[in-house]
Scaffold this active site. Sequence first.
Site, mmCIF file in Angstrom:
data_model
loop_
_atom_site.group_PDB
_atom_site.id
_atom_site.type_symbol
_atom_site.label_atom_id
_atom_site.label_comp_id
_atom_site.label_asym_id
_atom_site.label_seq_id
_atom_site.Cartn_x
_atom_site.Cartn_y
_atom_site.Cartn_z
ATOM 1 N N ASP A 278 7.707 -37.132 -5.449
ATOM 2 C CA ASP A 278 8.225 -37.579 -4.144
ATOM 3 C C ASP A 278 6.968 -37.736 -3.281
ATOM 4 O O ASP A 278 5.861 -37.899 -3.831
ATOM 5 C CB ASP A 278 9.224 -36.564 -3.566
ATOM 6 C CG ASP A 278 9.969 -37.088 -2.336
ATOM 7 O OD1 ASP A 278 10.863 -37.928 -2.486
ATOM 8 O OD2 ASP A 278 9.643 -36.669 -1.194
ATOM 9 N N LYS B 214 15.893 -30.391 -5.358
ATOM 10 C CA LYS B 214 14.688 -30.911 -4.695
ATOM 11 C C LYS B 214 13.754 -29.725 -4.488
ATOM 12 O O LYS B 214 14.210 -28.582 -4.402
ATOM 13 C CB LYS B 214 15.059 -31.525 -3.331
ATOM 14 C CG LYS B 214 14.010 -32.468 -2.785
ATOM 15 C CD LYS B 214 14.174 -33.878 -3.316
ATOM 16 C CE LYS B 214 13.024 -34.762 -2.920
ATOM 17 N NZ LYS B 214 13.233 -36.165 -3.327
HETATM 18 P P1 NDP Z 1 4.128 -41.465 -1.226
HETATM 19 O O1 NDP Z 1 3.520 -40.143 -0.944
HETATM 20 O O2 NDP Z 1 3.653 -42.235 -2.414
HETATM 21 O O3 NDP Z 1 4.003 -42.421 0.053
HETATM 22 C C1 NDP Z 1 4.535 -42.056 1.286
HETATM 23 C C2 NDP Z 1 4.128 -43.080 2.309
HETATM 24 O O4 NDP Z 1 4.812 -42.806 3.527
HETATM 25 C C3 NDP Z 1 2.654 -43.063 2.640
HETATM 26 O O5 NDP Z 1 2.243 -44.326 3.036
HETATM 27 C C4 NDP Z 1 2.613 -42.072 3.795
HETATM 28 O O6 NDP Z 1 1.469 -42.205 4.634
HETATM 29 C C5 NDP Z 1 3.856 -42.445 4.550
HETATM 30 N N1 NDP Z 1 4.363 -41.271 5.283
HETATM 31 C C6 NDP Z 1 4.674 -40.053 4.791
HETATM 32 N N2 NDP Z 1 5.063 -39.218 5.765
HETATM 33 C C7 NDP Z 1 4.978 -39.939 6.905
HETATM 34 C C8 NDP Z 1 5.255 -39.642 8.256
HETATM 35 N N3 NDP Z 1 5.687 -38.430 8.623
HETATM 36 N N4 NDP Z 1 5.065 -40.643 9.171
HETATM 37 C C9 NDP Z 1 4.622 -41.872 8.798
HETATM 38 N N5 NDP Z 1 4.356 -42.201 7.513
HETATM 39 C C10 NDP Z 1 4.529 -41.265 6.598
HETATM 40 O O7 NDP Z 1 5.717 -41.192 -1.322
HETATM 41 P P2 NDP Z 1 6.848 -42.115 -1.939
HETATM 42 O O8 NDP Z 1 6.507 -43.540 -1.786
HETATM 43 O O9 NDP Z 1 7.168 -41.576 -3.273
HETATM 44 O O10 NDP Z 1 8.086 -41.740 -0.998
HETATM 45 C C11 NDP Z 1 8.429 -42.488 0.176
HETATM 46 C C12 NDP Z 1 9.864 -42.218 0.547
HETATM 47 O O11 NDP Z 1 10.718 -42.637 -0.539
HETATM 48 C C13 NDP Z 1 10.242 -40.770 0.817
HETATM 49 O O12 NDP Z 1 11.244 -40.720 1.800
HETATM 50 C C14 NDP Z 1 10.815 -40.303 -0.515
HETATM 51 O O13 NDP Z 1 11.688 -39.202 -0.370
HETATM 52 C C15 NDP Z 1 11.580 -41.561 -0.915
HETATM 53 N N6 NDP Z 1 11.894 -41.663 -2.328
HETATM 54 C C16 NDP Z 1 10.907 -41.632 -3.283
HETATM 55 C C17 NDP Z 1 11.244 -41.760 -4.611
HETATM 56 C C18 NDP Z 1 10.209 -41.847 -5.673
HETATM 57 O O14 NDP Z 1 10.586 -42.142 -6.822
HETATM 58 N N7 NDP Z 1 8.943 -41.641 -5.391
HETATM 59 C C19 NDP Z 1 12.648 -41.846 -5.047
HETATM 60 C C20 NDP Z 1 13.606 -41.964 -3.952
HETATM 61 C C21 NDP Z 1 13.220 -41.846 -2.657
HETATM 62 P P3 NDP Z 1 0.265 -41.133 4.524
HETATM 63 O O15 NDP Z 1 -0.458 -41.475 3.261
HETATM 64 O O16 NDP Z 1 -0.553 -41.367 5.742
HETATM 65 O O17 NDP Z 1 0.887 -39.772 4.501
#
Ligand code: NDP
Length: 453
Positions: free
Chosen positions: A166, A126
């Site tokens: 991510d 990571k």
């Molecule tokens: P994105 O950046 O596309 O989206 C993240 C979302 O979560 C946004 O809506 C963001 O809001 C919100 N968010 C992020 N940090 C916070 C916080 N501290 N408090 C509240 N809301 C928050 O990321 P992903 O959708 O790719 O990832 C989401 C989760 O899924 C993570 O935990 C990631 O590790 C996990 N994941 C992702 C994978 C992938 O293929 N992308 C694979 C496996 C797991 P804002 O825009 O306001 O920051």
Amino acid sequence: MSDYVKELMAEVKAKNPAEPEFHQAVQEVAESLSLVMERHPEYRSAKILERIIEPERVLMFRVPWVDEQGEVHINRGFRIEMNSAIGPYKGGLRFHPSVNLGILKFLAFEQVFKNSLTTLPMGGGKGGSDFDPKGKSDLKIMRFCHAFMQELYRHIGPDTDVPAGDIGVGGREIGYLFGMYKKLRNEFTGVLTGKGLNWGGSLIRPEATGYGSVYFAAEMLATKGQTLEGKTCLVSGSGNVAQYTVEKLNSLGAKVITMSDSNGYVYDDEGITDEKLNYVMELKNVRRGRIKEYCDKYKNAVFTQIDPKLDYNPLWNHKAECAFPSATQNEINVKDAYNLVNNGVYVVSEGANMPTTADGVEVFLDKKILYGPGKAANAGGVATSGLEMTQNSMRLPWSREEVDNRLRMIMKSIHKTCVETAERFGTPGNYVNGANIGGFLKVADAMMDQGVV
Ligand code: NDP
């Protein structure tokens, strides 16, 4: 807590101070593995878990870059190469101001078990940076990504370490990162996944984590003879994982009533239909706006701002049957877990990594709900990254149906591994033990075969 876990955790905390997320992730796995160590003393004497906890390599580097006004910025870059026993390091890059060594170590540690569960030959890694892409121009993003890759390129490669996206790293960022890698190495290889379709990407990769998390929920429900049709669902986040979770839930006849970002959440009791989801996708992926704008467009919906004074998140306090946390770590605390269960939620499928605190997980396990932990439920993303690597090696793209079928089969197989492993170790229905032990055994056996390296 067994003596084994107590001793291990004392050492982990002493050696890795100020890394609470890493401690949390290790403790959960170690507790599950107590069951394994009793039956397999050979893993204990070979110190397999102690070795897995120690990253094979940690890279931490300066990322200096200059913005369009000529101002110099310095960010910190990381890559944790955690374990390569069963394949090249594989795992995403996160760009978010909260990124630090402990958070990336927790994510890399989880990734080792998750990747093993996918059945594909991928080790765990990571990386990322404390760079905040939010509100920045495309030019700033490009300059930062190029600067980040100017150091990272010397440590990665298609057979060494293959990063992906991510939080904060989507198609745009992968494009800029890949462009600089290709220039520096003078080679076109599948060194990153999540690439654009015209230049080596795989169909279904953007959808894979969200779709996979829904497939996993469907598998859990099938054990009770039920489907997702007609179920009311809570989704958090509005990024990549959340968007495709909603898309798949809609296509299976479920009704999604919430989405969020770091400012708050929207509640739409009429359901976030495909048309409304298209609006969210345009808002988030093109205009890069905030989720509260949803309520300007759809007047029946209600926006609730995050209130830091509250000790719970009201998003998790609505009547529903299923919950799909898809934003970030520790977004469901013990109070939220009780609120979920008391509101009728009996399916939780974690699209995000470690979105539930340890005491929250205890609530789900005590209440015996269908609880799919992230390392199983969100493994569809990295699994499809593995399929992208395969297509890159063959230089042959598969159709949408082919990739989606393989994703579905992989999620089915992960579910089966979890169920069978939990049963074999005396805790039927406990997907946490199923995923931790199921993921561990393959890596542990490979490490035994390869000796102390
Ligand atoms: P994105 O950046 O596309 O989206 C993240 C979302 O979560 C946004 O809506 C963001 O809001 C919100 N968010 C992020 N940090 C916070 C916080 N501290 N408090 C509240 N809301 C928050 O990321 P992903 O959708 O790719 O990832 C989401 C989760 O899924 C993570 O935990 C990631 O590790 C996990 N994941 C992702 C994978 C992938 O293929 N992308 C694979 C496996 C797991 P804002 O825009 O306001 O920051």
